[in-house]
Design a protein around this motif. Structure first.
Motif, PDB file in Angstrom:
ATOM      1  N   ASP A 195       0.815  -1.220   0.000  1.00  0.00           N
ATOM      2  CA  ASP A 195       0.000   0.000   0.000  1.00  0.00           C
ATOM      3  C   ASP A 195       0.854   1.279   0.000  1.00  0.00           C
ATOM      4  N   ALA A 196       2.116   1.161  -0.420  1.00  0.00           N
ATOM      5  CA  ALA A 196       2.972   2.362  -0.474  1.00  0.00           C
ATOM      6  C   ALA A 196       2.874   3.017  -1.846  1.00  0.00           C
ATOM      7  N   VAL A 197       3.031   4.336  -1.854  1.00  0.00           N
ATOM      8  CA  VAL A 197       3.071   5.075  -3.116  1.00  0.00           C
ATOM      9  C   VAL A 197       4.519   5.105  -3.590  1.00  0.00           C
ATOM     10  N   LEU A 198       4.741   4.655  -4.821  1.00  0.00           N
ATOM     11  CA  LEU A 198       6.099   4.629  -5.368  1.00  0.00           C
ATOM     12  C   LEU A 198       6.434   5.988  -5.974  1.00  0.00           C
ATOM     13  N   VAL A 199       7.565   6.557  -5.545  1.00  0.00           N
ATOM     14  CA  VAL A 199       8.001   7.836  -6.123  1.00  0.00           C
ATOM     15  C   VAL A 199       9.434   7.669  -6.617  1.00  0.00           C
ATOM     16  N   ASP A 200       9.609   7.734  -7.925  1.00  0.00           N
ATOM     17  CA  ASP A 200      10.947   7.645  -8.514  1.00  0.00           C
ATOM     18  C   ASP A 200      11.445   9.065  -8.739  1.00  0.00           C
ATOM     19  N   THR A 201      12.515   9.432  -8.019  1.00  0.00           N
ATOM     20  CA  THR A 201      12.978  10.822  -8.036  1.00  0.00           C
ATOM     21  C   THR A 201      14.132  11.046  -9.015  1.00  0.00           C
ATOM     22  N   SER A 202      14.377  10.056  -9.902  1.00  0.00           N
ATOM     23  CA  SER A 202      15.531  10.173 -10.818  1.00  0.00           C
ATOM     24  C   SER A 202      15.504  11.487 -11.594  1.00  0.00           C
ATOM     25  N   ASP A 203      14.317  11.900 -12.027  1.00  0.00           N
ATOM     26  CA  ASP A 203      14.221  13.126 -12.832  1.00  0.00           C
ATOM     27  C   ASP A 203      13.535  14.265 -12.083  1.00  0.00           C
ATOM     28  N   MET A 204      13.599  14.234 -10.762  1.00  0.00           N
ATOM     29  CA  MET A 204      12.955  15.312  -9.979  1.00  0.00           C
ATOM     30  C   MET A 204      13.995  15.954  -9.073  1.00  0.00           C
ATOM     31  N   ASN A 205      13.856  17.257  -8.813  1.00  0.00           N
ATOM     32  CA  ASN A 205      14.742  17.845  -7.808  1.00  0.00           C
ATOM     33  C   ASN A 205      14.047  17.792  -6.437  1.00  0.00           C
ATOM     34  N   ILE A 206      14.798  18.163  -5.401  1.00  0.00           N
ATOM     35  CA  ILE A 206      14.278  17.990  -4.035  1.00  0.00           C
ATOM     36  C   ILE A 206      12.983  18.774  -3.828  1.00  0.00           C
ATOM     37  N   ASP A 207      12.951  20.018  -4.311  1.00  0.00           N
ATOM     38  CA  ASP A 207      11.754  20.835  -4.099  1.00  0.00           C
ATOM     39  C   ASP A 207      10.532  20.219  -4.762  1.00  0.00           C
ATOM     40  N   GLU A 208      10.741  19.641  -5.941  1.00  0.00           N
ATOM     41  CA  GLU A 208       9.608  18.997  -6.642  1.00  0.00           C
ATOM     42  C   GLU A 208       9.095  17.803  -5.845  1.00  0.00           C
ATOM     43  N   VAL A 209      10.023  17.005  -5.318  1.00  0.00           N
ATOM     44  CA  VAL A 209       9.609  15.821  -4.552  1.00  0.00           C
ATOM     45  C   VAL A 209       8.864  16.252  -3.290  1.00  0.00           C
ATOM     46  N   VAL A 210       9.432  17.249  -2.592  1.00  0.00           N
ATOM     47  CA  VAL A 210       8.828  17.684  -1.324  1.00  0.00           C
ATOM     48  C   VAL A 210       7.435  18.250  -1.575  1.00  0.00           C
ATOM     49  N   SER A 211       7.294  19.044  -2.625  1.00  0.00           N
ATOM     50  CA  SER A 211       5.980  19.653  -2.844  1.00  0.00           C
ATOM     51  C   SER A 211       4.955  18.585  -3.266  1.00  0.00           C
ATOM     52  N   TYR A 212       5.395  17.608  -4.061  1.00  0.00           N
ATOM     53  CA  TYR A 212       4.497  16.516  -4.452  1.00  0.00           C
ATOM     54  C   TYR A 212       4.057  15.716  -3.214  1.00  0.00           C
ATOM     55  N   LEU A 213       5.016  15.384  -2.357  1.00  0.00           N
ATOM     56  CA  LEU A 213       4.688  14.560  -1.183  1.00  0.00           C
ATOM     57  C   LEU A 213       3.889  15.337  -0.144  1.00  0.00           C
ATOM     58  N   ASN A 214       4.172  16.618  -0.016  1.00  0.00           N
ATOM     59  CA  ASN A 214       3.411  17.449   0.914  1.00  0.00           C
ATOM     60  C   ASN A 214       1.924  17.392   0.544  1.00  0.00           C
ATOM     61  N   GLN A 215       1.652  17.544  -0.743  1.00  0.00           N
ATOM     62  CA  GLN A 215       0.262  17.496  -1.224  1.00  0.00           C
ATOM     63  C   GLN A 215      -0.357  16.128  -0.985  1.00  0.00           C
ATOM     64  N   LEU A 216       0.422  15.101  -1.331  1.00  0.00           N
ATOM     65  CA  LEU A 216      -0.059  13.723  -1.180  1.00  0.00           C
ATOM     66  C   LEU A 216      -0.429  13.435   0.289  1.00  0.00           C
ATOM     67  N   ILE A 217       0.433  13.870   1.198  1.00  0.00           N
ATOM     68  CA  ILE A 217       0.191  13.612   2.612  1.00  0.00           C
ATOM     69  C   ILE A 217      -1.029  14.388   3.101  1.00  0.00           C
ATOM     70  N   ARG A 218      -1.120  15.658   2.723  1.00  0.00           N
ATOM     71  CA  ARG A 218      -2.267  16.482   3.163  1.00  0.00           C
ATOM     72  C   ARG A 218      -3.581  15.903   2.644  1.00  0.00           C
ATOM     73  N   GLN A 219      -3.556  15.352   1.434  1.00  0.00           N
ATOM     74  CA  GLN A 219      -4.775  14.762   0.881  1.00  0.00           C
ATOM     75  C   GLN A 219      -5.145  13.463   1.591  1.00  0.00           C
ATOM     76  N   SER A 220      -4.131  12.764   2.123  1.00  0.00           N
ATOM     77  CA  SER A 220      -4.387  11.431   2.666  1.00  0.00           C
ATOM     78  C   SER A 220      -4.699  11.445   4.160  1.00  0.00           C
ATOM     79  N   ILE A 221      -4.391  12.557   4.837  1.00  0.00           N
ATOM     80  CA  ILE A 221      -4.545  12.555   6.313  1.00  0.00           C
ATOM     81  C   ILE A 221      -5.720  13.425   6.762  1.00  0.00           C
TER      82      ILE A 221
END
Ligand code: DC
Length: 221
Positions: A195-221
């Motif tokens: 039940d984990a969300v897979l995030v491949d960060t090979s082509d993402m920078n840190i800010d992109e990953v953080v902003s994507y995950l921030n949204q994902l977490i806020r939507q899920s909690i």
């Protein structure tokens, strides 16, 4: 019981940087479980414990007390009363932590501490087996990865910026070795929870990953 977010993934995927930033934004406590294994590895190295001798490892585990404290929001690992944060990031400790983390006596010792931290507060906990084993009921599970080449490049940049002399090839080799060991051990191996969300960060920078995950977490909690 606090809210729990689990982040797992291979070495150098950016878990700790990303988890730390997310914890700051969401007002959670960041728990770096790798640092606990690293502190135990440091003890084994300093005390010259033969880690192929189970009796010696069991004895060492009985002598180790790991405590977690926070200073200005940053996790500090206390090994038998001594803050070891500055000594646990060497390549020797990385490899030793991967070796000893395959042993049940070592894993059992840390499991209780990890679960009690997650019980007490809202935590973002990163490691290898958080979503699969430590916190199977975590509110959000993330599996963070990137190609071994990209992960090696990031680690290489980080080390050379600090003045460490190393080669990209040797770093990639060490990362591959550590991943293989962490993924193939019989107890709590590194793998993506169903039940984990897979995030491949090979082509993402840190800010992109953080902003994507921030949204994902806020939507899920
Ligand atoms: O995340 P890290 O690179 O600091 O972790 C160091 C080692 O500790 C890693 O190679 C495997 C082990 N580890 C583990 O087995 N389980 C965890 N939850 C965290 C780390």
């Amino acid at each position: 019981m606090g809210k729990n977010i689990a982040i797992d993934g291979p070495a150098g995927a950016g878990k700790s940087t990303i988890a730390r930033m997310l914890a700051g934004q969401l007002n959670y406590i960041y728990v770096d479980t790798g640092a606990m294994y690293r502190a135990m590895a440091l003890y084994m190295i300093e005390q010259k414990v033969d880690v192929t001798d189970m009796q010696a490892v069991t004895g060492a585990c009985e002598d180790i007390v790991i405590d977690i404290q926070y200073r200005n929001g940053a996790q500090q690992v206390i090994l038998n009363g001594r803050n070891v944060n500055d000594y646990i990031r060497t390549e020797e400790v990385s490899q030793m932590s991967s070796r000893i983390s395959a042993l049940s006596v070592v894993r059992d010792k840390l499991l209780h501490l990890q679960r009690s931290l997650a019980d007490a507060s809202d935590v973002i906990m990163d490691g290898r087996d958080i979503g699969t084993h430590v916190l199977p009921n975590a509110d959000v599970k993330i599996y963070l990865t990137a190609s071994s080449h990209v992960r090696a490049l990031r680690r290489y940049k980080e080390l050379t910026e600090k003045g460490t002399v190393c080669t990209l090839e040797s770093i990639e080799q060490e990362i591959i070795e550590r991943d293989q060991r962490d993924m193939s051990r019989s107890i709590a191996p590194l793998k993506q929870a169903e039940d984990a969300v897979l995030v491949d960060t090979s082509d993402m920078n840190i800010d992109e990953v953080v902003s994507y995950l921030n949204q994902l977490i806020r939507q899920s909690i």
